[in-house]
Design a protein around this motif. Sequence first.
Motif, mmCIF file in Angstrom:
data_model
loop_
_atom_site.group_PDB
_atom_site.id
_atom_site.type_symbol
_atom_site.label_atom_id
_atom_site.label_comp_id
_atom_site.label_asym_id
_atom_site.label_seq_id
_atom_site.Cartn_x
_atom_site.Cartn_y
_atom_site.Cartn_z
ATOM 1 N N LEU A 3 1.699 -7.612 -2.358
ATOM 2 C CA LEU A 3 0.965 -6.354 -2.386
ATOM 3 C C LEU A 3 0.508 -6.003 -3.797
ATOM 4 C CD1 LEU A 3 -0.018 -3.810 -0.924
ATOM 5 C CD2 LEU A 3 2.244 -2.801 -1.298
ATOM 6 N N ARG A 4 1.335 -6.277 -4.792
ATOM 7 C CA ARG A 4 0.968 -5.967 -6.172
ATOM 8 C C ARG A 4 -0.283 -6.750 -6.590
ATOM 9 N NH1 ARG A 4 4.283 -3.785 -10.105
ATOM 10 N NH2 ARG A 4 6.087 -4.184 -8.753
ATOM 11 N N ASP A 5 -0.351 -8.047 -6.243
ATOM 12 C CA ASP A 5 -1.529 -8.853 -6.571
ATOM 13 C C ASP A 5 -2.763 -8.368 -5.826
ATOM 14 O OD1 ASP A 5 0.143 -10.322 -8.162
ATOM 15 O OD2 ASP A 5 0.383 -11.971 -6.726
ATOM 16 N N ILE A 6 -2.574 -7.974 -4.562
ATOM 17 C CA ILE A 6 -3.713 -7.511 -3.757
ATOM 18 C C ILE A 6 -4.295 -6.230 -4.345
ATOM 19 C CG2 ILE A 6 -4.357 -6.597 -1.496
ATOM 20 C CD1 ILE A 6 -2.320 -8.521 -0.262
ATOM 21 N N LEU A 7 -3.429 -5.257 -4.688
ATOM 22 C CA LEU A 7 -3.920 -4.005 -5.240
ATOM 23 C C LEU A 7 -4.582 -4.206 -6.595
ATOM 24 C CD1 LEU A 7 -1.003 -1.591 -4.258
ATOM 25 C CD2 LEU A 7 -3.241 -1.811 -3.173
ATOM 26 N N THR A 8 -4.034 -5.095 -7.404
ATOM 27 C CA THR A 8 -4.641 -5.378 -8.711
ATOM 28 C C THR A 8 -6.032 -5.981 -8.538
ATOM 29 O OG1 THR A 8 -2.456 -5.723 -9.698
ATOM 30 C CG2 THR A 8 -4.357 -6.626 -10.879
ATOM 31 N N THR A 9 -6.164 -6.889 -7.580
ATOM 32 C CA THR A 9 -7.476 -7.495 -7.316
ATOM 33 C C THR A 9 -8.481 -6.460 -6.839
ATOM 34 O OG1 THR A 9 -6.402 -9.590 -6.743
ATOM 35 C CG2 THR A 9 -8.670 -9.275 -6.004
ATOM 36 N N LEU A 10 -8.047 -5.588 -5.934
ATOM 37 C CA LEU A 10 -8.951 -4.552 -5.433
ATOM 38 C C LEU A 10 -9.327 -3.570 -6.531
ATOM 39 C CD1 LEU A 10 -7.315 -3.793 -1.949
ATOM 40 C CD2 LEU A 10 -9.214 -5.323 -2.465
ATOM 41 N N ALA A 64 5.543 0.352 4.214
ATOM 42 C CA ALA A 64 5.275 0.509 2.789
ATOM 43 C C ALA A 64 3.914 -0.080 2.414
ATOM 44 C CB ALA A 64 6.386 -0.150 1.978
ATOM 45 N N ALA A 65 3.600 -1.269 2.928
ATOM 46 C CA ALA A 65 2.322 -1.906 2.605
ATOM 47 C C ALA A 65 1.150 -1.102 3.147
ATOM 48 C CB ALA A 65 2.296 -3.331 3.159
ATOM 49 N N ALA A 66 1.277 -0.609 4.380
ATOM 50 C CA ALA A 66 0.197 0.187 4.969
ATOM 51 C C ALA A 66 -0.013 1.485 4.207
ATOM 52 C CB ALA A 66 0.502 0.473 6.433
ATOM 53 N N HIS A 67 1.082 2.111 3.777
ATOM 54 C CA HIS A 67 0.963 3.361 3.018
ATOM 55 C C HIS A 67 0.252 3.127 1.689
ATOM 56 C CE1 HIS A 67 1.972 7.221 1.247
ATOM 57 N NE2 HIS A 67 2.508 6.583 0.224
ATOM 58 N N GLU A 68 0.609 2.079 0.979
ATOM 59 C CA GLU A 68 -0.017 1.803 -0.316
ATOM 60 C C GLU A 68 -1.499 1.470 -0.163
ATOM 61 O OE1 GLU A 68 1.063 2.153 -3.308
ATOM 62 O OE2 GLU A 68 3.088 2.778 -2.743
ATOM 63 N N LEU A 69 -1.835 0.659 0.834
ATOM 64 C CA LEU A 69 -3.230 0.287 1.030
ATOM 65 C C LEU A 69 -4.071 1.483 1.467
ATOM 66 C CD1 LEU A 69 -2.662 -3.152 2.781
ATOM 67 C CD2 LEU A 69 -3.775 -2.804 0.557
ATOM 68 N N ARG A 122 -9.869 5.429 -4.058
ATOM 69 C CA ARG A 122 -10.978 4.674 -4.627
ATOM 70 C C ARG A 122 -12.260 4.733 -3.809
ATOM 71 N NH1 ARG A 122 -9.157 4.619 -9.613
ATOM 72 N NH2 ARG A 122 -7.115 3.632 -9.821
ATOM 73 N N GLY A 123 -12.243 5.409 -2.667
ATOM 74 C CA GLY A 123 -13.445 5.471 -1.842
ATOM 75 C C GLY A 123 -13.779 4.166 -1.160
ATOM 76 N N MET A 124 -12.778 3.348 -0.906
ATOM 77 C CA MET A 124 -12.970 2.029 -0.299
ATOM 78 C C MET A 124 -12.522 2.067 1.150
ATOM 79 S SD MET A 124 -10.804 -1.418 -1.169
ATOM 80 C CE MET A 124 -9.361 -0.735 -0.322
ATOM 81 N N ALA A 125 -13.274 1.445 2.034
ATOM 82 C CA ALA A 125 -12.841 1.288 3.413
ATOM 83 C C ALA A 125 -11.897 0.102 3.510
ATOM 84 C CB ALA A 125 -14.044 1.083 4.333
ATOM 85 N N CYS A 126 -10.829 0.255 4.266
ATOM 86 C CA CYS A 126 -9.825 -0.805 4.396
ATOM 87 C C CYS A 126 -9.533 -1.047 5.868
ATOM 88 C CB CYS A 126 -8.535 -0.405 3.663
ATOM 89 S SG CYS A 126 -7.227 -1.650 3.751
ATOM 90 N N ILE A 127 -9.675 -2.292 6.285
ATOM 91 C CA ILE A 127 -9.366 -2.693 7.661
ATOM 92 C C ILE A 127 -8.127 -3.572 7.621
ATOM 93 C CG2 ILE A 127 -10.161 -3.886 9.717
ATOM 94 C CD1 ILE A 127 -12.996 -3.242 8.955
ATOM 95 N N MET A 128 -7.089 -3.164 8.352
ATOM 96 C CA MET A 128 -5.841 -3.920 8.425
ATOM 97 C C MET A 128 -5.659 -4.472 9.836
ATOM 98 S SD MET A 128 -3.378 -1.301 6.281
ATOM 99 C CE MET A 128 -4.139 0.161 6.998
ATOM 100 N N MET A 186 -0.677 6.686 10.116
ATOM 101 C CA MET A 186 -1.104 6.662 8.714
ATOM 102 C C MET A 186 -2.609 6.463 8.571
ATOM 103 S SD MET A 186 1.777 4.252 6.963
ATOM 104 C CE MET A 186 3.535 4.553 7.154
ATOM 105 N N VAL A 187 -3.234 5.843 9.541
ATOM 106 C CA VAL A 187 -4.625 5.430 9.402
ATOM 107 C C VAL A 187 -5.551 6.409 10.112
ATOM 108 C CG1 VAL A 187 -4.002 3.000 9.167
ATOM 109 C CG2 VAL A 187 -4.483 3.939 11.439
ATOM 110 N N ASP A 188 -6.847 6.273 9.846
ATOM 111 C CA ASP A 188 -7.851 7.150 10.452
ATOM 112 C C ASP A 188 -8.286 6.669 11.822
ATOM 113 O OD1 ASP A 188 -8.164 8.876 8.094
ATOM 114 O OD2 ASP A 188 -9.061 7.111 7.173
#
Length: 472
Positions: free
Chosen positions: A150-157, A190-195, A202-208, A227-229
């Motif tokens: 998750l840390r690498d994914i968030l840094t990349t985003l 935890a991962a879903a909450h952070e994403l 950040r105004g980004m759409a995220c599909i999980m 948690m999600v919309d």
Amino acid sequence: MAKDASFICTACGATHAKWSGQCDACGAWNTIKENEAISTGPGPRVTRGSALTLTDLATTEAPPARTHAGVDELDRVLGGGLVAASAILVGGDPGIGKSTLLLQAAARFARGGLKVIYITGEESAGQVQMRAQRLGLTESPVKLAAATDLRDILTTLETEKPDLAIIDSIQTVWSDTVSSAPGSVTQVRAAAHELTSFAKRRGMACIMVGHVTKEGTIAGPRVVEHMVDTVLYFEGDRGHPFRILRAHKNRFGPADEIGVFEMTGRGLAEVKNPSALFLAERGAATPGSAVFAGIEGTRPLLCEIQALVSPAPAGQARRSVVGWDGGRLAMILAVLEARAGVAFAGLDVYLNVAGGLRISEPAADLAVAAALLSAREDTALPESAVLFGEISLSGALRPVAQSEMRLKEAKKLGFTTAIIPPVPSRRARMSTGTPADRAALPEVREMHDLAGFVEALFGTEPGRTQVPSDQD
């Protein structure tokens, strides 16, 4: 004064360990006040925070901007397109086609001008590239990565700042701040909450993507739905080519909306007219077959309900249902016996909704009852007739919502007769409507109760097979 008291500057919000006349942060004078506790009861001391900005109910905001995917069925389920800063969960059984659909959608969004990043945790980047080659999507400007940290994914985003990020799947993402194993409830939450929080900031759409078994026991969608919309579920039977994308929750559009797709060698193809597709394999009228005019979300949908009734070994009668509620079937059988004198004791009953579709609305009661009676009496229903209506425990037939929309869809597909409960509002509109309005609807035969329905279609005595023809 409490020993753990703190002080805050009312001008800039800076906190201080003690009072002073001038704020060291902004230089303002006489703006430092004690941050008094808002709770003096048992438990930890709760200090004051920043006051919220309040609005009234009359304040309106502009509707959220949407980006169309170019796939009408997907845009329909999303409520009109993709909303920025939204979190979307796509659930379904493993192998049902979620990754295929999202890869196709990612390519469409990217070709439409969005910056899209597709992060896979279940496959290697090479496997996704092979799927893209098979689907003819290699020219689409989608950025691809294989990662689970998750840390690498968030840094990349954070670095790339995409408009849309697709995480496939949430079960594989893990955070080093959580001691549980990847895929556990704690890690998924935890991962879903952070994403989700990152997407909002950040105004980004995220599909999980999340996997669910038939019982819904695998950690994933069930623990992050709140948690999600938007929550979309991919439904379908692997034995059928049809796939249903259903919105179970949508903060930006109607819930229970569906999109219909067909699995082909080139991926998922959207179905423009699902009613015609679900009825395409229906041949000549046969016993045990009835056509139901239903409503899925905001669209009418016609499908075939099939029933089979056969003698059962003594004391071993079976009730098997596919695509409908088994409890509802038991109720219909009980009402048929108690109110219409038609017993199914000692008979095996099998009920199926053709095409792998799942129906939940009670409007299907009358079509189910007709299919059961047709199979029991071994007599086909009129081929050009559709049915819908709710059956109450008293045996009365109750009208359902959006009857006119159902009738128009039936007429469009060539059905000339509709067997339904009385609808006073429809009568009023027909009495004042033009001849063109009346010609747009099939001929309606109204039934008031279940006993009258059985008598009209199958005669007064069980076993008779007198069925009105289409010309009656």
